[in-house]
Design a protein around this motif. Structure first.
Motif, PDB file in Angstrom:
ATOM      1  N   THR A  11     -55.366  48.814  30.731  1.00  0.00           N
ATOM      2  CA  THR A  11     -55.519  49.617  29.513  1.00  0.00           C
ATOM      3  C   THR A  11     -56.862  49.344  28.844  1.00  0.00           C
ATOM      4  OG1 THR A  11     -53.135  49.479  29.236  1.00  0.00           O
ATOM      5  CG2 THR A  11     -54.392  50.248  27.344  1.00  0.00           C
ATOM      6  N   ALA A  29     -47.945  49.882  37.690  1.00  0.00           N
ATOM      7  CA  ALA A  29     -47.580  48.475  37.946  1.00  0.00           C
ATOM      8  C   ALA A  29     -46.077  48.346  38.239  1.00  0.00           C
ATOM      9  CB  ALA A  29     -47.973  47.607  36.756  1.00  0.00           C
ATOM     10  N   SER A  42     -50.899  52.989  33.493  1.00  0.00           N
ATOM     11  CA  SER A  42     -51.016  51.656  34.094  1.00  0.00           C
ATOM     12  C   SER A  42     -49.647  51.008  34.238  1.00  0.00           C
ATOM     13  CB  SER A  42     -51.913  50.756  33.234  1.00  0.00           C
ATOM     14  OG  SER A  42     -53.177  51.333  33.113  1.00  0.00           O
ATOM     15  N   ALA A  43     -48.819  51.140  33.184  1.00  0.00           N
ATOM     16  CA  ALA A  43     -47.469  50.565  33.242  1.00  0.00           C
ATOM     17  C   ALA A  43     -46.660  51.248  34.342  1.00  0.00           C
ATOM     18  CB  ALA A  43     -46.780  50.715  31.891  1.00  0.00           C
ATOM     19  N   THR A  76     -50.879  45.569  33.195  1.00  0.00           N
ATOM     20  CA  THR A  76     -50.913  46.825  32.437  1.00  0.00           C
ATOM     21  C   THR A  76     -51.935  46.735  31.302  1.00  0.00           C
ATOM     22  OG1 THR A  76     -48.586  47.201  32.935  1.00  0.00           O
ATOM     23  CG2 THR A  76     -49.502  48.412  31.072  1.00  0.00           C
TER      24      THR A  76
END
Lengths: 286, 188
Positions: free
Chosen positions: B147, B115, B111-112, B143
């Motif tokens: 998560t 993004a 996710s990080a 993020t």
């Protein structure tokens, strides 16, 4: 055997990265009516009914999650609302005297206003999708070129300006929101007529910034921002004048050339269900 | 039907479902001012379950589909998702982590990466936005929100892909021990 696997893995990775870069280059440099864009619009047209169905089916889930979020937001807004209420009570006394005078004039203007709105070809649309990332703030609506929607048309709700139509397919359109990194519009302060440009504050979906003002411009908290419309016929504005945008919440370094004017948009772009597209601009009004 | 064909069909269905779900529903669910993005999670979990090559191809196609569906810049999402899928696949091939928290950690990293990767790509393509504290905060919140849904998404991807995956030697060995028949201790 092991070496062959490694070579194959690296070849696939290299091929995919090169493919992505080629697509990126072709897509980024392509004109609006290019071949890749046509394919994208075709696929989007096919997907629109599916998206619309899914969007309708999942509305109760969205409302449920929205209710939880609104409850948290409401706690924070409570204090602000109390202050606003106290101020509103003071205004009410002053407003009562003005109301009677205004009512007579409003009756006259109402009919005229309604006709102007009809003349501007408002097309109601439902929001059926939106982009997931922070900088690229775009929503998809379920009205397209077959309904008269064209790129550049302004999009509004009852609260004010939402954005502009960017790309259009036959049955859908993509609207660049006022909070998108690339959005900009000519604006003025309705109270004082000060003009400038409004741009988004990146990463803050509930904030805009007014720029291009001068040090002598006296902008105050709670001033209202509206679209300025066209001031120079050589550079026509896509927006009609006086469409509400937001309220000034803070002025940093007032009276300096670098003053930063923070604006809270009237429209909450995170919570859009229905919008209206202005499809017929009256040149005399813009 | 050959295993590879079954896996390809399942991955195609999974990709279609993930992208449609994302653009029609998940992206409209606002939590803490942002929304989850399930597509990078799905790509990363395909990497964890099906390996590098499958995940990189899946990421490329899913990215192409999402850019096409949203009329975005083609290739942008593909590039980010190929990196995510390849990274997750390499983790599986090099370490083969078995902890129950691995999907959560992989989901957070994916996710990080998505993004910050998208933001970086858009800056490189000329987005006129200042790098501000609000932007960083919004990316971090996005993020974290993504998560939060990592574990259910992993369960869904695993459920969808497991019947089509070749039997994992480690799982086969574990099953053999628990049934008793093939344990080295029981051999004469």
């Amino acid at each position: 055997m092991h070496d062959k696997t490694i070579r194959r893995r690296r070849a696939v990775l290299l091929g995919l990265v090169v493919g992505s870069l080629l697509l990126l280059t072709a897509s980024f440099g392509e004109s609006a009516g290019g071949g890749l864009g046509a394919i994208q619009r075709g696929v989007s047209t096919v997907l629109t009914p599916v998206q619309e169905g899914a969007s309708r089916a999942l509305k109760p889930v969205r409302d449920g999650v929205g209710w939880v979020g609104d409850t948290f937001d409401a706690k924070g807004e409570n204090e602000q609302l109390r202050a606003d209420l106290a101020q509103a009570r003071r205004f009410k006394v002053d407003a009562e005297a003005l109301r009677r005078e205004n009512a007579q004039m409003r009756d006259l203007l109402d009919l005229n206003d309604r006709l102007q709105i009809q003349d501007m070809g408002l097309v109601a649309a439902r929001v059926i999708g939106r982009t997931p990332n922070v900088l690229n703030q775009v929503v998809k609506i379920n009205q397209g070129s077959s309904d008269g929607v064209r790129p550049g048309h302004p999009v509004v709700t009852g609260r004010g300006l939402v954005g502009t139509v960017d790309t259009v397919t036959s049955n859908s359109a993509f609207v660049t929101l006022v909070t998108d990194a690339d959005f900009g519009a000519g604006v003025k302060i309705s109270e004082g007529g000060i003009t400038g440009t409004v741009r988004p504050a990146a990463g803050a979906p509930r904030e805009l910034r007014m720029e291009d003002t001068e040090a002598t411009d006296d902008v105050r908290r709670d001033d209202t921002l509206v679209t300025s419309g066209t001031s120079d016929p050589e550079f026509p504005s896509p927006f009609p004048p006086d469409v509400p945008i937001g309220k000034v919440t803070e002025v940093e370094d007032p009276g300096s050339d670098s003053q930063v004017i923070h604006v809270m948009p009237f429209v909450d772009v995170r919570d859009l269900d229905f919008v209206e597209v202005i499809t017929k601009m009256d040149p005399s009004r813009s | 039907m050959p295993t590879a064909t079954v896996l390809a069909l399942r991955l195609t269905a999974l990709g279609l479902l993930a992208v449609l779900l994302q653009v029609s529903a998940v992206s409209q669910l606002t939590v803490f001012g942002t929304n989850a993005d399930v597509v990078p999670l799905v790509v990363a979990f395909v990497g964890l379950l099906a390996g590098t090559v499958n995940a990189a191809i899946f990421g490329f196609v899913a990215g192409l589909f999402i850019d096409t569906a949203l009329i975005g810049t083609l290739g942008l999402s593909s590039l980010v998702y190929v990196a995510i899928g390849y990274g997750a696949g390499r983790l599986r091939e090099l370490r083969d982590p078995q902890s129950a928290l691995v999907p959560l950690a992989v989901g957070a990293v994916a996710s990080a990466a998505a993004a910050f990767g998208f933001a970086l790509m858009q800056f490189l393509l000329g987005a006129e936005a200042p790098v501000s504290f609000e932007l960083i905060r919004q990316l971090v919140v996005a993020t974290l929100v993504s998560t939060l849904v990592a574990l259910p998404v992993y369960a869904g991807v695993r459920r969808g892909l497991l019947p089509a995956l070749p039997d994992d030697p480690r799982r086969r060995r574990r099953r053999a021990y628990t049934t008793g028949g093939l344990s080295p201790l029981s051999r004469p």
